[in-house]
Design a protein around this motif. Structure first.
Motif, PDB file in Angstrom:
ATOM      1  N   GLN B  88      43.176  65.066  -4.907  1.00 12.67           N
ATOM      2  CA  GLN B  88      43.717  63.727  -4.609  1.00 12.67           C
ATOM      3  C   GLN B  88      44.292  63.658  -3.203  1.00 12.67           C
ATOM      4  O   GLN B  88      44.175  62.642  -2.526  1.00 12.67           O
ATOM      5  CB  GLN B  88      44.800  63.361  -5.631  1.00 12.67           C
ATOM      6  CG  GLN B  88      44.208  62.969  -6.972  1.00 12.67           C
ATOM      7  CD  GLN B  88      45.274  62.669  -8.021  1.00 12.67           C
ATOM      8  OE1 GLN B  88      46.450  62.608  -7.699  1.00 12.67           O
ATOM      9  NE2 GLN B  88      44.846  62.505  -9.242  1.00 12.67           N
ATOM     10  N   PRO B  92      40.249  62.664  -1.639  1.00 14.26           N
ATOM     11  CA  PRO B  92      40.434  61.718  -2.745  1.00 14.26           C
ATOM     12  C   PRO B  92      39.131  61.100  -3.257  1.00 14.26           C
ATOM     13  O   PRO B  92      39.072  60.690  -4.394  1.00 14.26           O
ATOM     14  CB  PRO B  92      41.373  60.658  -2.155  1.00 14.26           C
ATOM     15  CG  PRO B  92      41.336  60.849  -0.682  1.00 14.26           C
ATOM     16  CD  PRO B  92      41.004  62.279  -0.431  1.00 14.26           C
ATOM     17  N   GLN B  96      38.429  59.852  -6.981  1.00 15.77           N
ATOM     18  CA  GLN B  96      38.116  58.437  -7.232  1.00 15.77           C
ATOM     19  C   GLN B  96      36.796  58.294  -7.991  1.00 15.77           C
ATOM     20  O   GLN B  96      36.607  57.379  -8.789  1.00 15.77           O
ATOM     21  CB  GLN B  96      38.010  57.667  -5.896  1.00 15.77           C
ATOM     22  CG  GLN B  96      39.331  57.483  -5.191  1.00 15.77           C
ATOM     23  CD  GLN B  96      39.172  57.182  -3.682  1.00 15.77           C
ATOM     24  OE1 GLN B  96      38.079  57.300  -3.121  1.00 15.77           O
ATOM     25  NE2 GLN B  96      40.271  56.821  -3.041  1.00 15.77           N
ATOM     26  N   THR B  97      35.881  59.195  -7.735  1.00 16.31           N
ATOM     27  CA  THR B  97      34.581  59.135  -8.404  1.00 16.31           C
ATOM     28  C   THR B  97      34.659  59.736  -9.801  1.00 16.31           C
ATOM     29  O   THR B  97      34.167  59.146 -10.772  1.00 16.31           O
ATOM     30  CB  THR B  97      33.521  59.880  -7.574  1.00 16.31           C
ATOM     31  OG1 THR B  97      33.570  59.385  -6.239  1.00 16.31           O
ATOM     32  CG2 THR B  97      32.133  59.667  -8.141  1.00 16.31           C
ATOM     33  N   SER B 181      36.367  55.390  -0.794  1.00 16.67           N
ATOM     34  CA  SER B 181      36.313  54.631  -2.049  1.00 16.67           C
ATOM     35  C   SER B 181      34.981  54.874  -2.742  1.00 16.67           C
ATOM     36  O   SER B 181      33.968  55.126  -2.087  1.00 16.67           O
ATOM     37  CB  SER B 181      36.487  53.130  -1.781  1.00 16.67           C
ATOM     38  OG  SER B 181      36.444  52.416  -2.994  1.00 16.67           O
ATOM     39  N   TYR B 182      35.033  54.812  -4.054  1.00 15.80           N
ATOM     40  CA  TYR B 182      33.801  54.802  -4.841  1.00 15.80           C
ATOM     41  C   TYR B 182      33.853  53.571  -5.729  1.00 15.80           C
ATOM     42  O   TYR B 182      34.819  53.354  -6.457  1.00 15.80           O
ATOM     43  CB  TYR B 182      33.672  56.068  -5.703  1.00 15.80           C
ATOM     44  CG  TYR B 182      32.421  56.069  -6.555  1.00 15.80           C
ATOM     45  CD1 TYR B 182      31.169  56.280  -5.963  1.00 15.80           C
ATOM     46  CD2 TYR B 182      32.469  55.816  -7.922  1.00 15.80           C
ATOM     47  CE1 TYR B 182      30.006  56.247  -6.720  1.00 15.80           C
ATOM     48  CE2 TYR B 182      31.304  55.782  -8.686  1.00 15.80           C
ATOM     49  CZ  TYR B 182      30.072  55.996  -8.083  1.00 15.80           C
ATOM     50  OH  TYR B 182      28.917  55.963  -8.826  1.00 15.80           O
ATOM     51  N   GLN B 183      32.814  52.743  -5.661  1.00 14.33           N
ATOM     52  CA  GLN B 183      32.756  51.519  -6.476  1.00 14.33           C
ATOM     53  C   GLN B 183      31.422  51.502  -7.199  1.00 14.33           C
ATOM     54  O   GLN B 183      30.391  51.813  -6.606  1.00 14.33           O
ATOM     55  CB  GLN B 183      32.847  50.267  -5.585  1.00 14.33           C
ATOM     56  CG  GLN B 183      34.105  50.174  -4.747  1.00 14.33           C
ATOM     57  CD  GLN B 183      35.336  49.827  -5.567  1.00 14.33           C
ATOM     58  OE1 GLN B 183      35.255  49.079  -6.547  1.00 14.33           O
ATOM     59  NE2 GLN B 183      36.475  50.408  -5.204  1.00 14.33           N
ATOM     60  N   THR B 278      32.519  48.383  -1.024  1.00 14.65           N
ATOM     61  CA  THR B 278      33.067  49.736  -1.038  1.00 14.65           C
ATOM     62  C   THR B 278      33.692  50.070   0.319  1.00 14.65           C
ATOM     63  O   THR B 278      34.767  50.671   0.400  1.00 14.65           O
ATOM     64  CB  THR B 278      31.983  50.760  -1.416  1.00 14.65           C
ATOM     65  OG1 THR B 278      31.359  50.341  -2.621  1.00 14.65           O
ATOM     66  CG2 THR B 278      32.579  52.144  -1.622  1.00 14.65           C
TER      67      THR B 278
END
Lengths: 808, 285
Positions: B88, B92, B96-97, B181-183, B278
């Motif tokens: 983290q 991170p 996040q994924t 970020s992962y979206q 993302t």
């Protein structure tokens, strides 16, 4: 004498009796049972949508020592008889023999062709692979419009000559006149897709046959024991049958109809092998072959006055009924149950077309045709509002049946027992502050947020009438059953506790909790000492045409029979106690399981003392009384006339009680992805007198969640060759809790004038209007894009496409 | 359905696992958390005669800091990765994924190594390890070798691991100072990605993109780096219109798959929207 008070515990949020058992893993489902020497069965299923079976070679399987029985189409034909044509197939000009398994052709992917019983499941599955079926593949029929146009790719039933298997018309009032005199006619084309209720527990069965007594025992998770009983008798020609139904992990209609095929074949395996045989259906089998709700296509038109009054409704319905004729008309005739919804329109005509296709047969599913009927009404009312530039709720208020019209007879002969439809709608609009909501919507649109408001209303019919289907089949000579008859048995045990036997099994609707609350008030005991006996066992449980967990029956027939049985038991208790206590029965009081003579504190008898006396001590019994403290009562609905059986006018009470609900859906649509978020979902509902609010709320949450999920994308998808592409819950698009909105419920009961407690149904209700509510809300959100919502489901991709199409 | 019969081995060491694998190279499947293999076996889509269960090998279950890298043993679960303070803090994107893979049960049982070696085209993690330029350690009878993430995924359910090799470690460079970020889009919260996008970027104080990597999963047979998107943004000022026009390049030369969840046209459209979202989500932190 202190009067029995059936309402003493009514309305209390009594603690669930079965809940703790079920949620802590202590429930006993069919798969939890084992019998000595039990084998495991698996089914051989068709990989093709449409094919002729030229031959089946099961020699390799039969020669194995760990295989105890094999069933092939030849065995089905030789060892079983076809099912009797049911009430939904009565309109076929030529009767068609339908066996438990495919005999000459396969008509849908997953159709059972044979079965194997082996030492264990893994072996049985290995063996399946060794059975060779020679198929002649035929063109698949997956398009109902081609069938209507007479362009069938091939004929599914040679006996029919075409795939349009049935057509018929129902007309009430004078629609010609209504449309002739209308100021305008509003038309729309609508569609509801194939979906299911996907109960967590799939179909299951254990069959065993005692060849000495020639008794067949099946333990299975059917909702309707009678169907299994009849199917086994018809198919196997065995009369002595015992049907045991343990806990059921959800039914919703999925466990009423096609389950009989599997029970018959598993029973045949048990007869052939001489051993108990268990079969547990897989999820993918369930998705392929346990039954779907019908894909329904509607062409709708409404005759409208310029003030918004709807004077007539006509619709043409084309049903894709799948590869079976046994539920040919079920989704059409069910529209009689809510044909006029909450509206006072007098002129309605419905033209039904049932088309057999090479897809899974359709079955009853939470509301059956009723969500479709509500969808027709609520979509066309929205369209009328747009056409007249009125608020959609205004058009609804204009057309609602008024409370002072109750009891209200609908054009097709339903009698609405009670209700305040304008009150429900008004309250729902108040609760969401409709004017402020519309302002917010306008404001947010300016910021690029697309909020939508859907406001709909629907009746919830309850208590089935099996004679309904004669309305479309006047040529039917005999009623296939009529009204409702349902029994309950109640017994004061020797320790003073009370045992209850219901005529219908419990699929998780808390029958144990609710029935105890009703019986307790009558008997003068705490609900805590009453237990409903599970499993259901046809050897001891009472029967009846309504003895089924279906049709929104429980509130009417089960509660009715419990009230009857408990009332008779109370009378007997007073008679025996009066004799022992040397008092007039009419002078006695009962409270907390103790019979007392008022004013004489020592002259008292507990139920336990009474039980011991009644079962052990003849000298204590009054002369001439039937010994024992056990009563069985068969209930019939006392207000079933008029219109219990349709006459020449085809008017019939399709169901007997009518709840209602106003639904408001508030959604936000992401126009870039088409994703719909349900921000708020409110129901103001009339379920009559509520016996247990927690139980009723649970039913409403579940049925609303289902209807919302259906609208937003749950559903079966076939390719053009009839292959099902959605055999897992993931591909099917099952909503998880994360996607399910919080459902707010406010109760506004109008007690039924026809039932002893004022009770109405609650099991299907919210699933009926909710698809229409979502459709309405999504369309409203996308108004700036000019999107019209006609077809369900509204998957994100479909919503995205609607926006693209509207903008093109 | 349930699986057919198979021989079961639970080796006590990596060495033993490798020799079992070499001895049964044509018939064996390696079992770790069982979240991909067991469903396939139950459906009888996979019918291995031999199962080598490496789930008990403690030597492959770790997450540790090694200088500028983080080393993750192949048997670390998704939950281990999602909840690791080290990950983290220093990488991170992986957490996040991992936290959106499947449901809680899948994340508790499923292993990072198992998921990557299975190479499902809709698996989330490949996007993250591609975006992070991770390296994967393969152990075989002839010793160990490192495979860059960009060379690991070959096609649907196929990696560049040799039949007698085991994936033993994933080595990820720490991304201090990066925004990530992962979206993903999926039918259900616990569902596979119809499209999943991982973004990892560094921007200067005045919003200029100093470094960026974007990877996409779920869209084709194999997860890939959106190099055209990266090239369009690297060195540019990251404003809304630059991001939107760069995002549109994600589908350049890409042929999206079709399945019951999405048509190719919708999938392509979603990829563009989600690359944009993302990157924006990464910037927003």
């Amino acid at each position: 004498m202190a009067k029995a008070d059936p309402k003493q515990y009514v309305g209390l949020a009594a603690r669930s009796k079965e809940g703790p058992r079920l949620v802590t893993g202590q429930g006993r489902y069919t798969d939890d049972f084992t019998e000595p020497g039990m084998l495991q069965a698996v089914f051989l299923r068709s990989p093709h949508a449409h094919a002729r079976i030229l031959g089946v070679d099961a020699q390799a399987a039969l020669s194995r020592s760990d295989v105890f029985a094999v069933v092939t189409p030849e065995d089905i034909k030789r060892d079983t008889k076809p099912f009797r044509p049911g009430r939904y197939a009565a309109g076929l000009k030529k009767p068609i023999a339908e066996y438990a398994g495919a005999v000459d052709k396969v008509r849908y992917v997953g159709e059972p062709v044979g079965a194997v019983a082996a030492r264990d499941r893994s072996t049985a599955e290995d063996v399946l692979e060794s059975i060779a079926v020679d198929y002649e593949i035929l063109p698949a029929n997956t398009d109902v419009h081609k069938a209507i146009a007479g362009e069938d790719a091939s004929v599914i039933y040679d006996e029919l000559g075409a795939n349009l298997a049935w057509q018929g018309t129902l007309e009430y009032g004078d629609t010609e006149k209504a449309f002739r005199e209308a100021d305008r006619v509003v038309r729309e084309n609508l569609k509801i897709h194939r979906y299911s209720s996907t109960p967590l527990e799939p179909l299951a069965c254990i069959a065993s046959y005692d060849r000495f007594s020639r008794k067949l025992t099946v333990r299975t998770n059917t909702q309707v024991p009678e169907n299994i009983y009849d199917a086994l008798r018809d198919a196997l020609q065995i009369d002595d049958i015992r049907v045991i139904i343990p806990d059921i992990g959800g039914g919703f209609g999925q466990k009423i109809h096609l389950i009989r095929k599997y029970v018959v074949i598993v029973a045949l395996l048990a007869v052939k092998s001489g051993r108990p045989v268990k079969w547990i259906e897989d999820r993918n089998e369930h998705m392929m072959a346990a039954g779907h709700a019908c894909e329904q296509h509607f062409d709708v038109e409404a005759a409208v006055k310029n003030d918004g009054t709807v004077t007539g409704l006509r619709f043409k319905e084309i049903d894709d009924v799948g590869g079976s004729i046994s539920t040919l008309t079920i989704h059409f005739t069910n529209k009689l149950n809510n044909l006029s919804n909450t509206y006072k329109v007098q002129n309605i005509r419905a033209d039904g077309y049932s088309v057999v296709t090479n897809r899974c047969p359709v079955i009853p599913n939470r509301g059956i045709g009723k969500p479709g009927m509500c969808y027709i009404w609520e979509r066309i009312i929205d369209r009328v509002a747009q056409d007249l530039d009125m608020d959609p709720s205004e058009v609804r208020f204009k057309n609602l049946v008024q409370p002072e019209q109750m009891p209200y007879t609908t054009p097709n002969g339903n009698i609405y027992d009670s209700g305040d439809y304008p009150g429900l709608l008004k309250r729902a609009l108040e609760k969401v502050d409709y004017p402020a909501l519309k302002e917010e919507q306008a404001r947010e649109r300016g910021k690029g947020r697309y909020l939508g408001i859907g406001v709909v209303i629907g009746v919830e019919p309850g208590g089935r009438n099996a004679a309904r289907d004669m309305a479309i089949f006047p040529e039917m000579k005999e009623t296939p059953g009529s009204g409702g008859i349902n029994g309950a048995t109640i017994k004061l045990e020797k320790n003073g506790t009370i045992a209850l036997y219901l005529g219908s099994p419990n699929c998780g609707q808390a029958h144990e909790t609710t029935t105890a609350q009703v019986a307790a008030g009558i008997l003068g005991v705490s609900p805590d000492v009453i237990s409903t006996t599970t499993p259901f066992d046809s050897d001891v449980a009472p029967w009846g045409v309504a003895a089924a967990n279906s049709g929104n029956n429980f509130h009417l027939y089960d509660i009715g029979s419990i009230i009857g049985a408990a009332t008779q038991l109370r009378e007997k208790v007073l008679k025996v106690a009066g004799h022992i206590l040397d008092a007039e029965p009419s002078d006695l009081e009962i409270a907390d399981g103790v019979v007392t003579v008022p004013g004489f504190p020592r002259r008292r008898l507990t139920f336990a003392e009474l039980g011991k006396a009644a079962y052990n001590n003849q000298s204590l019994l009054p002369e001439g009384i039937d010994a024992g403290l056990q009563t069985t009562f068969y209930y019939t609905f006392p207000h079933a006339q008029p219109n219990m059986v349709p006459g020449q006018d085809r008017r019939v009470r399709a169901q007997f009680t009518f709840g209602a609900g106003a639904h408001v859906a508030i959604v936000e649509v992401d126009p870039r992805t088409g994703k719909v978020d349900v921000l708020r979902y409110l129901i103001v509902g009339d379920n009559g007198t509520i016996i247990n609010p927690g139980v009723v709320d649970g039913q409403i949450y579940g049925s609303a969640a289902h209807g919302i999920a259906v609208a937003l994308g749950e559903g079966f998808v076939y390719d053009d060759e009839g292959q099902l592409l959605t055999i897992t819950l993931t591909d099917y698009g099952k909503c998880s809790t994360a996607e399910t909105p919080n459902v707010e419920v406010e109760h506004a009961p109008s007690p039924s004038a026809f039932t002893p407690l004022g009770q109405k149904a609650a099991g299907e209700g919210a699933a009926i209007p909710s698809p229409a509510a979502i459709a309405s809300a999504v369309e409203n959100a996308l108004e700036p894009f000019g999107v019209k919502v006609r077809h369900l489901p509204l998957t994100p991709e479909r919503v995205w496409q609607l926006i693209q199409e509207a903008q093109a | 359905m349930i699986p057919g019969a198979f021989d079961y081995h639970a080796p006590a060491s990596l060495e033993e696992a490798l020799s079992l694998l070499s001895a049964n190279v044509d018939d064996a499947k390696v079992l770790a958390g069982g979240q991909s293999l067991l469903p396939l076996m139950k459906l009888r889509l996979a019918k291995p005669e031999v199962i080598i269960d490496i789930g008990g090998l403690a030597e492959l279950n770790y997450i540790r800091e090694e200088g500028d890298h983080i080393a993750i043993g192949a048997l670390a679960t998704y939950t281990d990765v999602a909840e690791s303070d080290l990950i983290q803090n220093r990488c991170p994107l992986l957490a996040q994924t991992a936290v959106v893979v499947g449901d809680v049960q899948v994340r508790n049982r499923g292993t990072v190594g198992g998921g990557l070696a299975h190479a499902d085209p809709a698996e989330d993690l490949p996007a993250a390890i591609l975006a992070l330029d991770a390296e994967l350690k393969a152990a075989g009878p002839d010793g160990e070798r490192w495979i860059p993430a960009s060379e690991f995924f070959v096609t649907m359910l196929t990696t560049s691991l040799l039949p007698e090799e085991l994936l033993t470690e994933i080595r990820v460079p720490a991304r201090d100072g990066y925004k990530t970020s992962y979206q993903k889009v999926s039918r259900q919260a616990a569902g596979f990605a119809i499209v999943g996008v991982a973004a990892c970027l560094k921007e200067s104080a005045d919003g200029v993109c100093e470094d960026i990597s974007v990877a996409v999963t779920g869209m084709t047979d194999v997860a890939f780096r959106a190099e055209k998107v990266e090239a369009a943004l690297r060195g540019e000022k990251l404003d809304d219109s630059a991001i939107a026009s760069a995002a549109a390049l994600v589908t350049d030369g890409v042929d999206p798959i079709e399945d019951v969840n999405a048509t190719p046209a919708y999938r392509a459209h979603l990829a563009q929207v989600y690359v944009e979202r993302t990157i924006q989500a990464a910037r927003a932190g």
